[in-house]
Design a protein around this motif. Structure first.
Motif, PDB file in Angstrom:
ATOM      1  N   PRO A 250      -5.012   5.767   0.556  1.00 11.17           N
ATOM      2  CA  PRO A 250      -4.823   6.303   1.907  1.00 11.17           C
ATOM      3  C   PRO A 250      -4.965   7.813   1.954  1.00 11.17           C
ATOM      4  N   GLY A 251      -5.708   8.297   2.923  1.00 12.30           N
ATOM      5  CA  GLY A 251      -5.881   9.728   3.143  1.00 12.30           C
ATOM      6  C   GLY A 251      -5.692  10.056   4.601  1.00 12.30           C
ATOM      7  N   LYS A 252      -5.160  11.227   4.880  1.00 11.07           N
ATOM      8  CA  LYS A 252      -4.836  11.652   6.242  1.00 11.07           C
ATOM      9  C   LYS A 252      -6.081  12.132   6.982  1.00 11.07           C
TER      10      LYS A 252
ATOM     11  N   VAL B 261       0.852  -1.194   0.000  1.00  6.78           N
ATOM     12  CA  VAL B 261       0.000   0.000   0.000  1.00  6.78           C
ATOM     13  C   VAL B 261       0.892   1.249   0.000  1.00  6.78           C
ATOM     14  N   PRO B 262       0.644   2.208  -0.891  1.00  2.17           N
ATOM     15  CA  PRO B 262       1.456   3.434  -0.907  1.00  2.17           C
ATOM     16  C   PRO B 262       1.103   4.351   0.255  1.00  2.17           C
ATOM     17  N   LEU B 263       2.039   4.561   1.149  1.00  2.00           N
ATOM     18  CA  LEU B 263       1.839   5.411   2.316  1.00  2.00           C
ATOM     19  C   LEU B 263       3.029   6.346   2.470  1.00  2.00           C
ATOM     20  N   PRO B 264       2.832   7.553   3.001  1.00  3.56           N
ATOM     21  CA  PRO B 264       3.893   8.559   3.030  1.00  3.56           C
ATOM     22  C   PRO B 264       4.939   8.375   4.128  1.00  3.56           C
ATOM     23  N   GLU B 265       4.733   7.454   5.048  1.00  3.75           N
ATOM     24  CA  GLU B 265       5.697   7.216   6.118  1.00  3.75           C
ATOM     25  C   GLU B 265       5.564   5.777   6.595  1.00  3.75           C
ATOM     26  N   LYS B 266       6.496   5.347   7.427  1.00  7.76           N
ATOM     27  CA  LYS B 266       6.390   4.019   8.000  1.00  7.76           C
ATOM     28  C   LYS B 266       5.268   3.987   9.029  1.00  7.76           C
ATOM     29  N   MET B 267       4.624   2.827   9.138  1.00  8.93           N
ATOM     30  CA  MET B 267       3.486   2.663  10.031  1.00  8.93           C
ATOM     31  C   MET B 267       3.865   1.812  11.238  1.00  8.93           C
ATOM     32  N   VAL B 268       3.273   2.116  12.388  1.00 13.29           N
ATOM     33  CA  VAL B 268       3.500   1.317  13.590  1.00 13.29           C
ATOM     34  C   VAL B 268       2.296   0.451  13.933  1.00 13.29           C
ATOM     35  N   GLN B 269       1.167   0.685  13.231  1.00 13.10           N
ATOM     36  CA  GLN B 269      -0.024  -0.137  13.449  1.00 13.10           C
ATOM     37  C   GLN B 269      -0.884  -0.088  12.199  1.00 13.10           C
ATOM     38  N   ALA B 270      -1.505  -1.222  11.860  1.00  9.81           N
ATOM     39  CA  ALA B 270      -2.432  -1.291  10.725  1.00  9.81           C
ATOM     40  C   ALA B 270      -3.599  -2.182  11.136  1.00  9.81           C
ATOM     41  N   GLU B 271      -4.816  -1.638  11.115  1.00  8.20           N
ATOM     42  CA  GLU B 271      -6.002  -2.349  11.587  1.00  8.20           C
ATOM     43  C   GLU B 271      -7.059  -2.432  10.484  1.00  8.20           C
ATOM     44  N   ALA B 272      -7.635  -3.609  10.334  1.00  6.73           N
ATOM     45  CA  ALA B 272      -8.714  -3.818   9.367  1.00  6.73           C
ATOM     46  C   ALA B 272     -10.057  -3.733  10.069  1.00  6.73           C
ATOM     47  N   GLY B 273     -10.928  -2.839   9.591  1.00  7.11           N
ATOM     48  CA  GLY B 273     -12.305  -2.802  10.059  1.00  7.11           C
ATOM     49  C   GLY B 273     -13.145  -3.703   9.174  1.00  7.11           C
ATOM     50  N   GLY B 274     -14.456  -3.605   9.301  1.00  4.92           N
ATOM     51  CA  GLY B 274     -15.325  -4.433   8.490  1.00  4.92           C
ATOM     52  C   GLY B 274     -15.096  -4.238   7.010  1.00  4.92           C
ATOM     53  N   MET B 275     -15.098  -2.974   6.565  1.00  6.43           N
ATOM     54  CA  MET B 275     -14.860  -2.665   5.152  1.00  6.43           C
ATOM     55  C   MET B 275     -13.952  -1.449   4.994  1.00  6.43           C
ATOM     56  N   HIS B 276     -13.108  -1.193   5.994  1.00  2.00           N
ATOM     57  CA  HIS B 276     -12.155  -0.096   5.882  1.00  2.00           C
ATOM     58  C   HIS B 276     -10.874  -0.460   6.622  1.00  2.00           C
ATOM     59  N   THR B 277      -9.840   0.342   6.413  1.00  4.85           N
ATOM     60  CA  THR B 277      -8.537   0.090   7.018  1.00  4.85           C
ATOM     61  C   THR B 277      -8.016   1.364   7.650  1.00  4.85           C
ATOM     62  N   VAL B 278      -7.369   1.219   8.802  1.00  6.01           N
ATOM     63  CA  VAL B 278      -6.804   2.348   9.541  1.00  6.01           C
ATOM     64  C   VAL B 278      -5.325   2.074   9.793  1.00  6.01           C
ATOM     65  N   CYS B 279      -4.467   3.029   9.443  1.00  2.00           N
ATOM     66  CA  CYS B 279      -3.027   2.890   9.648  1.00  2.00           C
ATOM     67  C   CYS B 279      -2.520   4.041  10.514  1.00  2.00           C
ATOM     68  N   LEU B 280      -1.589   3.735  11.404  1.00  2.00           N
ATOM     69  CA  LEU B 280      -1.016   4.732  12.301  1.00  2.00           C
ATOM     70  C   LEU B 280       0.461   4.895  11.978  1.00  2.00           C
ATOM     71  N   GLY B 281       0.836   6.125  11.613  1.00  7.43           N
ATOM     72  CA  GLY B 281       2.215   6.406  11.233  1.00  7.43           C
ATOM     73  C   GLY B 281       3.122   6.629  12.425  1.00  7.43           C
ATOM     74  N   GLU B 282       4.435   6.574  12.170  1.00 10.04           N
ATOM     75  CA  GLU B 282       5.420   6.810  13.229  1.00 10.04           C
ATOM     76  C   GLU B 282       5.273   8.198  13.830  1.00 10.04           C
ATOM     77  N   SER B 283       4.760   9.141  13.050  1.00  9.51           N
ATOM     78  CA  SER B 283       4.593  10.510  13.526  1.00  9.51           C
ATOM     79  C   SER B 283       3.368  10.685  14.404  1.00  9.51           C
ATOM     80  N   GLY B 284       2.528   9.629  14.517  1.00  7.97           N
ATOM     81  CA  GLY B 284       1.284   9.746  15.262  1.00  7.97           C
ATOM     82  C   GLY B 284       0.121  10.182  14.407  1.00  7.97           C
ATOM     83  N   THR B 285       0.298  10.175  13.087  1.00  7.71           N
ATOM     84  CA  THR B 285      -0.733  10.575  12.135  1.00  7.71           C
ATOM     85  C   THR B 285      -1.534   9.361  11.694  1.00  7.71           C
ATOM     86  N   ILE B 286      -2.840   9.555  11.446  1.00  5.10           N
ATOM     87  CA  ILE B 286      -3.723   8.468  11.040  1.00  5.10           C
ATOM     88  C   ILE B 286      -4.021   8.575   9.545  1.00  5.10           C
TER      89      ILE B 286
END
Length: 451
Positions: free
Chosen positions: A146-148, A97-122
């Protein structure tokens, strides 16, 4: 005339999240002195939601992610939950997945995905019908990449359900967006029948250390060891609402369900305090500070380890988890099954056996107690989707089993797997898996280069 001189006034405030008697907030405020008589000024720290304003103490928990990595997705992507653009409807193997920074967490919801960046950005992507992405997706196709999420606070943990997303800030506050649902449709988020398409703060007046989501409920573990729950309670997953009031809150209405409230549980030694909490789709596991395992919610296939198949509307001390001499360190649940791990890295499963979700072979039957899964190395973490299961080994390999219909298992085929199978693919070569999270029809991996 007195000569003016400048000195420093030391103000201390004991933080709610420090050990008793230990001062963690220290503020030096310059003030002008006239002789020995200081000028009058207010220096009392203000508080908001139980966290001292200004210089806040950071919360931490072993479940928080600290190692940055890359995000891979596979499975169905018809509403953009793979984050690969509007033309990618399916991936049989993990894709980057193209993302602007490294992620420390990636969670799958029912039909969506949430990623947490090293900077604390979602960053979010996928279905936004109920606001679960927490951002504007009016531009066509914007939900498929992915959108911020605009949140000024630094986030240390995220969780995702069917139609909601929750975030935990570094000072112990919780923000949530989207909506909860029950069997009849939308019930709201913090207010009855009202969803939120942007992050809104949850009113819990003590610092929260960990958040976890089921399909339509949220559980928050505070520093004090309390559990606060909100959302749908139809199957008992809130652990605090009697059965007669679970249908939209009864006479008190939906506020009974949506306003977070503490679970009060007493045992012989007094009040029960907790150190960890985990969610299945419609049920909750909690581990007390003494290491006892409690559960509440749906157990129609014994997925809680109860002797009966009745829903548990209050926390039950689960005797099925007392037989092991080890402590329990991780739990995850799908719709009707549970996978768990003990302190020695051994994985177990219980609940419904159809489609191979227990990983116990083709002849496996429903299990009411934790049953060791054969063929796995030492396990660091596990995760369950609706009818699939995953285990991440301590050496960074990932294993999958269960229903193959949605291509979530990474085999390239739709066949069910009745025993654990090591997942492979080009994007997994020379990489170690940090974590795995499975949603309704897709799965998300967090990986890092082996070097």
């Amino acid at each position: 005339m007195w000569a003016k001189r400048k000195t420093w006034l030391l103000i201390t405030a004991t933080s709610h999240v420090s050990a008793p008697g230990i001062c963690t907030d220290i503020t030096y405020i310059p003030c002008t002195m006239r002789g020995k008589k200081p000028l009058k000024r207010s220096v009392a720290p203000e508080e908001r939601n139980g966290v001292t304003e200004g210089k806040r103490t950071k919360v931490t928990h072993t479940s928080h992610g600290f190692t940055g990595g890359l995000v891979l997705t596979l499975g169905q992507g018809d509403v953009g939950q793979l984050g690969l653009g509007e033309n990618v409807m399916e991936r049989k193997r993990p894709a980057l997945v193209p993302l602007p920074e490294k992620m420390v967490q990636a969670e799958a919801g029912g039909m969506h995905t949430v990623c947490l960046g090293e900077s604390g950005t979602i960053y979010t992507f996928g279905c936004n019908d109920e606001g679960a992405l927490g951002r504007d997706t009016t531009e066509e196709g914007s939900e498929t990449l992915p959108g911020k999420v605009e949140l000024m606070e630094k986030v240390v943990q995220v969780s995702a359900g069917d139609s909601h997303t929750a975030t935990l800030t570094e000072d112990g506050r919780v923000f949530i967006f989207g909506s909860f649902r029950d069997n009849n449709g939308v019930i709201g988020l913090l207010e009855p029948m009202k969803k939120s398409v942007i992050p809104v703060q949850v009113q819990v007046h003590v610092p929260v250390m960990k958040i976890v989501s089921g399909n339509d409920h949220l559980v928050m573990l505070t520093f004090d060891g309390d559990l606060y729950t909100s959302g749908c309670g139809e199957q008992g997953q809130l652990g605090r609402v009697p059965e007669m009031f679970t249908n939209r809150g009864g006479r008190k209405g939906l506020e009974r369900l949506l306003i977070p409230q503490c679970i009060h549980l007493k045992a012989k030694g007094g009040r029960v305090l907790f150190q960890d909490v985990f969610c299945g789709a419609y049920f909750t596991f909690a581990v007390s500070r003494e290491g006892r395992v409690y559960g509440f919610g749906l157990s129609n296939y014994h997925q809680l380890g109860t002797k009966t198949t009745r829903c548990c509307y209050a926390p039950q001390d689960l005797t099925a988890f007392k037989n092991s001499t080890k402590s329990w360190v991780d739990f995850s649940g799908g719709q009707h099954h549970t996978v768990c791990v003990d302190s020695e890295g051994k994985a177990y499963s219980l609940g419904r056996a159809e489609y191979g979700r227990l990983g116990l072979g083709e002849d496996a039957e429903e299990k009411s107690e934790p049953t060791a899964i054969p063929g796995l190395p030492s396990i660091a973490s596990i995760n369950c989707g609706a009818s699939v299961s995953y285990a991440v080994s301590k050496d960074g390999s990932v294993f999958s089993w269960g229903m193959g219909t949605n291509q979530q298992l990474g085999t390239g085929e739709e066949d069910d797997l009745w025993s654990p199978h090591q997942m492979t693919g080009k994007q997994l070569e020379n990489r170690k898996v940090l974590s795995v999270s499975s949603g309704g029809q897709h799965t998300v991996l967090l990986v890092r280069d082996s070097s």
